[in-house]
Design an enzyme around this catalytic site. Sequence first.
Site, PDB file in Angstrom:
ATOM      1  N   HIS A  83       0.824  -1.216   0.000  1.00  0.00           N
ATOM      2  CA  HIS A  83       0.000   0.000   0.000  1.00  0.00           C
ATOM      3  C   HIS A  83       0.855   1.262   0.000  1.00  0.00           C
ATOM      4  O   HIS A  83       0.362   2.333  -0.333  1.00  0.00           O
ATOM      5  CB  HIS A  83      -1.064  -0.024   1.113  1.00  0.00           C
ATOM      6  CG  HIS A  83      -0.578   0.301   2.494  1.00  0.00           C
ATOM      7  ND1 HIS A  83      -0.315  -0.669   3.443  1.00  0.00           N
ATOM      8  CD2 HIS A  83      -0.324   1.473   3.098  1.00  0.00           C
ATOM      9  CE1 HIS A  83       0.076  -0.102   4.563  1.00  0.00           C
ATOM     10  NE2 HIS A  83       0.084   1.212   4.394  1.00  0.00           N
ATOM     11  N   ASP A 219       1.064  -7.715   2.297  1.00  0.00           N
ATOM     12  CA  ASP A 219       1.161  -6.280   1.993  1.00  0.00           C
ATOM     13  C   ASP A 219       2.624  -5.834   1.841  1.00  0.00           C
ATOM     14  O   ASP A 219       3.166  -5.147   2.697  1.00  0.00           O
ATOM     15  CB  ASP A 219       0.476  -5.490   3.124  1.00  0.00           C
ATOM     16  CG  ASP A 219       0.226  -4.035   2.756  1.00  0.00           C
ATOM     17  OD1 ASP A 219       0.819  -3.550   1.774  1.00  0.00           O
ATOM     18  OD2 ASP A 219      -0.560  -3.375   3.463  1.00  0.00           O
ATOM     19  N   SER A 627       3.946   2.151   8.482  1.00  0.00           N
ATOM     20  CA  SER A 627       3.718   1.195   7.425  1.00  0.00           C
ATOM     21  C   SER A 627       5.027   0.965   6.705  1.00  0.00           C
ATOM     22  O   SER A 627       5.726   1.912   6.365  1.00  0.00           O
ATOM     23  CB  SER A 627       2.699   1.725   6.430  1.00  0.00           C
ATOM     24  OG  SER A 627       1.436   1.329   6.819  1.00  0.00           O
TER      25      SER A 627
HETATM   26  N1  ARG Z   1      -4.680   0.463   7.502  1.00  0.00           N
HETATM   27  C1  ARG Z   1      -3.354   0.404   6.937  1.00  0.00           C
HETATM   28  C2  ARG Z   1      -2.731   1.800   6.959  1.00  0.00           C
HETATM   29  O1  ARG Z   1      -3.206   2.669   7.622  1.00  0.00           O
HETATM   30  C3  ARG Z   1      -3.393  -0.205   5.562  1.00  0.00           C
HETATM   31  C4  ARG Z   1      -4.066   0.622   4.564  1.00  0.00           C
HETATM   32  C5  ARG Z   1      -4.211  -0.022   3.220  1.00  0.00           C
HETATM   33  N2  ARG Z   1      -5.340   0.618   2.529  1.00  0.00           N
HETATM   34  C6  ARG Z   1      -6.579   0.115   2.446  1.00  0.00           C
HETATM   35  N3  ARG Z   1      -7.563   0.910   2.124  1.00  0.00           N
HETATM   36  N4  ARG Z   1      -6.822  -1.138   2.634  1.00  0.00           N
HETATM   37  O2  ARG Z   1      -2.091   2.306   6.106  1.00  0.00           O
HETATM   38  N1  GLU Z   2      -1.143   1.321   7.567  1.00  0.00           N
HETATM   39  C1  GLU Z   2      -0.543   2.371   8.314  1.00  0.00           C
HETATM   40  C2  GLU Z   2       0.428   3.239   7.545  1.00  0.00           C
HETATM   41  O1  GLU Z   2       0.236   3.581   6.446  1.00  0.00           O
HETATM   42  C3  GLU Z   2       0.099   1.771   9.484  1.00  0.00           C
HETATM   43  C4  GLU Z   2      -0.969   1.340  10.342  1.00  0.00           C
HETATM   44  C5  GLU Z   2      -1.140   2.277  11.463  1.00  0.00           C
HETATM   45  O2  GLU Z   2      -1.674   3.369  11.323  1.00  0.00           O
HETATM   46  O3  GLU Z   2      -0.652   1.835  12.506  1.00  0.00           O
HETATM   47  O4  GLU Z   2       1.392   3.722   8.050  1.00  0.00           O
END
Ligand code: ARG
Ligand code: GLU
Length: 696
Positions: A83, A219, A627
């Site tokens: 991502h 991921d 991330s």
């Molecule tokens: N929640 C994770 C982060 O904050 C992964 C995001 C990936 N995007 C999604 N829409 N699934 O970045």
């Molecule tokens: N998916 C998140 C990012 O883009 C990390 C997840 C979080 O927020 O801890 O950094």
Amino acid sequence: MKILKLLLLFISLQLTAQQGGMWIPSLLQGMNEQEMQSLGSELTASDIYDINQSSIKDAIGHFNGGCTSEIISPKGLVLTNHHCGYSQIQSHSSLGNDLTKNGFWAQNFSEELPNEGLFIEFIVRIEDVTTQVLQGVTDQLSERGKQSLIDKNSAAINKIAKREDFQGSKIKAFYNGNQYFLFITERYEDIRLVGAPPVSIGKFGSDTDNWMWPRHTGDFSLFRIYADKNNKPAKYSKENVPYTPKHYLPISLDGISEDDFTLVFGFPGKTSEYLPAVAVEQITQKVNPSNIEIRKAALTVIDEAMKNDDEVRIQYASKQARIANYWKKWIGENQGIEKSNAIEKKRAFEAKFTNLIEEKGLTAPYGNILSDFKTLYNTYENTVVKRSNFMEVFLRNIELMQIALRLYQFEEAYTHDNSSYEKAKSVTISKLSKVYKNFNPEVDKKVFETVIPFYTVNVNSSIYSETMLTSASEVFKLLEESPEKLILQLNNDLAYKYAKPFIDEFINTINPEYQAFISQKNALQKKYMKAMMEVMPDERYFPDANSTLRVTYGKVKGYQPKDAVYYEPVSYLEGVLEKYVPDDYEFDVPQKLQDLYTAKDYGIYADKNGKLPVCFLGTNHTTGGNSGSPALDAQGNLIGLNFDRVWEGTMSDMNYDPEICRNIMVDVRYILFIIDKYADATHLIDEMKLVHPKTK
Ligand code: ARG
Ligand code: GLU
């Protein structure tokens, strides 16, 4: 026996209590080093951060200013999340050659794909410069006066900071401006895409599984840093060569078990752990709810359009992911704050704080802090909510309004200051090109119709058929006209005319009020931080995340999300197949992965029971920006790749609770398995250093 058990329980409670926190890598000696060792680490502070010899920090890069990435081979191979590299992967994709859908694996250096604008930045050195930055800053100065002196001092320090000419430097505030650090940096700008799994692996589970456990997402994506002939940072050039790093991470094949030590090293973006209760109340009860509604409305339209049209699916892939991500995060955050009684806990803490201030005779300097916070948040509540709604509606969801705002800023630059016109023009063109690349007026019009009512009753979507702002070529042509003609035509355009009064109000009223709020809030928060440290000197204080390099550590651990439910800390390939829905846009599984599963053809990547681990949980305190951060074992070998947190724990940005806050990592063995067995990209595995720290 009973006493021993109690003692053990006590010790383990102490241990959980000691987790959480994002620490400054140059300051780990002492307390952090001991805590890490009590959790099982064999690393010394200087294994992690050293300025005289290479150390782990040399392998950790800030990926494009947002995510984290790490070097995993002597040839500058870089690992980050799928991502995080998604917009690059998408930018090389078209209907005929859809890398998002099919994945991509360069077979040799010459097939690796350059990415304009993408950069990775490393930290060379960190220095405490608090005294120099705060030189001459006294309470007699106004807030603005203080800030301008701080800026001036910082500029002077940056100017004389010892560094090579290819290195950069920056100064950042910590503990709400009670401490300042200087960072010497190295930024590499020739970063090429090396590999990415298909979305059905890299984004498996998509939004349904996002922020959730159990998770089964691979991921990850791979890039490579290129440098000039002298191994120094350079702009893209065919002559550049793969970068030789100071350090790269060995990769452990021995896997993890519950309670193993884990360290996550990266660039967390922003946390607010020391907010007063009124602030948490405002965020969760006023700001989050309307933002959630706005995004939900936009997503209904976008998701539908993406399902029905492959071209829209590609155009919106990255945009939709961005909108959906925080929409879901805010929902989890609100639930977590409520469930953990975070606001009550903050209030209890504040009562204790107030008592201590009185006991210690500190009412004069600190007695008004909490009541000042209350007045401030109440006074500016409408401004805060309105600004946040404007940003959501006009900037984050409706692209036509975003385009109008860019042109508005351009017009501003022209009317206020003639000389900046040419500069503003090139900025405008480059920003607009990015928006237009994936612009779809039909979908955007539907988004407009659903989202605008959250901001105004004036819903006039007929502007879409009459404006020229929906056409990139017309807008770029207009930008080549004389400034006078341009401004005139722009102001006759219906969409521009529609947007302008809202933007005017935002620029001239809402935002200045908001800035006034922020400046007072920052000053108060700085004082509050100082007061807390003074009246409760034995508490454990870590600075809020601010996009600088940090270390967080903990253990591999499951959790109890609700009564009678316990979540195991490791997920396996079995779970991917359990979730499989043929041809589904979130839960499809590639045939080859199914075949490997059926044949149990996991190579050297299976665990000792012959199962293939996919993801695992830890108690590491992470946030957005982490991330792509590496998860390291007790010896500093790579064991996982951080990519998410569990829903119940996303409130950790305001209230870290070791009971339910967990970060989610991809098991590195799943990554290797996908590269090797699924993609047959064994030449990449050959570059890496695979180790067996547990079996030696
Ligand atoms: N929640 C994770 C982060 O904050 C992964 C995001 C990936 N995007 C999604 N829409 N699934 O970045
Ligand atoms: N998916 C998140 C990012 O883009 C990390 C997840 C979080 O927020 O801890 O950094």
